[in-house]
Design a protein around this motif. Sequence first.
Motif, PDB file in Angstrom:
ATOM      1  N   VAL A 128      -7.306   0.313  18.433  1.00 59.29           N
ATOM      2  CA  VAL A 128      -8.048  -0.902  18.085  1.00 59.29           C
ATOM      3  C   VAL A 128      -7.128  -2.124  17.992  1.00 59.29           C
ATOM      4  O   VAL A 128      -7.474  -3.201  18.467  1.00 59.29           O
ATOM      5  N   THR A 129      -5.964  -1.965  17.373  1.00 60.38           N
ATOM      6  CA  THR A 129      -5.091  -3.116  17.128  1.00 60.38           C
ATOM      7  C   THR A 129      -4.044  -3.321  18.227  1.00 60.38           C
ATOM      8  O   THR A 129      -3.457  -4.403  18.327  1.00 60.38           O
ATOM      9  N   LEU A 135       0.124   5.235   6.033  1.00 62.64           N
ATOM     10  CA  LEU A 135       0.480   4.537   7.262  1.00 62.64           C
ATOM     11  C   LEU A 135       0.657   3.061   6.961  1.00 62.64           C
ATOM     12  O   LEU A 135      -0.145   2.473   6.217  1.00 62.64           O
ATOM     13  N   ALA A 136       1.671   2.458   7.543  1.00 67.38           N
ATOM     14  CA  ALA A 136       1.863   1.017   7.446  1.00 67.38           C
ATOM     15  C   ALA A 136       1.381   0.392   8.746  1.00 67.38           C
ATOM     16  O   ALA A 136       1.812   0.779   9.841  1.00 67.38           O
ATOM     17  N   CYS A 137       0.446  -0.550   8.628  1.00 67.72           N
ATOM     18  CA  CYS A 137      -0.268  -1.038   9.801  1.00 67.72           C
ATOM     19  C   CYS A 137      -0.216  -2.558   9.871  1.00 67.72           C
ATOM     20  O   CYS A 137      -0.317  -3.245   8.847  1.00 67.72           O
ATOM     21  N   ALA A 138      -0.132  -3.063  11.083  1.00 67.87           N
ATOM     22  CA  ALA A 138      -0.300  -4.493  11.330  1.00 67.87           C
ATOM     23  C   ALA A 138      -1.694  -4.723  11.878  1.00 67.87           C
ATOM     24  O   ALA A 138      -2.224  -3.902  12.618  1.00 67.87           O
ATOM     25  N   GLY A 139      -2.298  -5.835  11.501  1.00 63.37           N
ATOM     26  CA  GLY A 139      -3.636  -6.131  12.000  1.00 63.37           C
ATOM     27  C   GLY A 139      -4.490  -6.766  10.932  1.00 63.37           C
ATOM     28  O   GLY A 139      -4.096  -6.870   9.762  1.00 63.37           O
ATOM     29  N   ALA A 140      -5.655  -7.220  11.335  1.00 60.52           N
ATOM     30  CA  ALA A 140      -6.571  -7.867  10.396  1.00 60.52           C
ATOM     31  C   ALA A 140      -6.989  -6.890   9.300  1.00 60.52           C
ATOM     32  O   ALA A 140      -7.354  -5.749   9.580  1.00 60.52           O
TER      33      ALA A 140
END
Length: 314
Positions: A266-267, A278-283
């Motif tokens: 998705v991202t 989990l470390a995530c980037a994104g909206a």
Amino acid sequence: MTRLEVLAPDGIGEVRAGDDLAALLTALTTLEDGDVVLVTSKVVAKAEGRVVPGTREDALAGETARVVARRGPTTIVRTHHGLTLAAAGIDASNVAAGHVVLLPEDPDASARRLRERLAALTGRTVAVVVTDTAGRAWRHGQTDLAVGAAGLQVMEEYAGRRDHHGNDLVVTAPAVADELAGAAELVQGKLGGRPFAVVRGRADLVLPAEDHGPGAVALVREEDQDMFGFGAREAVVRALTADPADRGGFGAPAPRDDLAEAVGLVTGVRPTEEGDGLACAGAAEVLRALAFAHGWEVGPTESGGMTVLLPSGP
């Protein structure tokens, strides 16, 4: 040669609250040990006084545990029995105008009572299946299935056996109670006024008189194993709104790798492992919806704008 015989007696007539279903059936047919007696949920409900005034829409909320999907005038729900049915199985046909028939409160208990009454009247050891009509998610049309059962092995387990080629069978488990329900409907018909059927030839599935078996509830897939707890559109809306009451509709929490794959898809950025999470980037809104749909939670935001997703607590 293997033979299966299905009989559906005529002449039952209109069933009303308090009627003795066993007496109605045994007046028209002779039962044998090992028979499987199938009866529509509608006449069971009528005999149990489950006819109520109003419309399907009036009764739907009270019979609904959770809405699964809506398409135009059709509402598919999970009932308090755990069944997934259009309009909660509420029936407005073959009933006085201005009234509807609800499903029996406990179809397995209804089957047990009918089995015991048949045994008392006939001395025979039979099984009883309460049937209802349902659609299938991937196919047009409807078929009958078992919503209640007593004295019947409702599934045949083939897991652990081998076929004649030597292949191990892993998950094969025919839902024979549903198959018997479908066979019964072929001779009952929808407009034939034949709510009973007797299947002869599968005495191997009938349990001893003192054993009512697991009931048809054993065929209901548990919510945490349900891969289709919401319709496609509804799943999107429920994930975005993230109401805790909707968690059950998404099944058991997904493994971390499954969520990581979804986040990356998705991202466009594959998340990194952060302890158990989990470390995530994104909206944040997108990540929250993805986490909710996978049975996870949004944790704190790290420096650099990374969002941490954590497994849901017990």
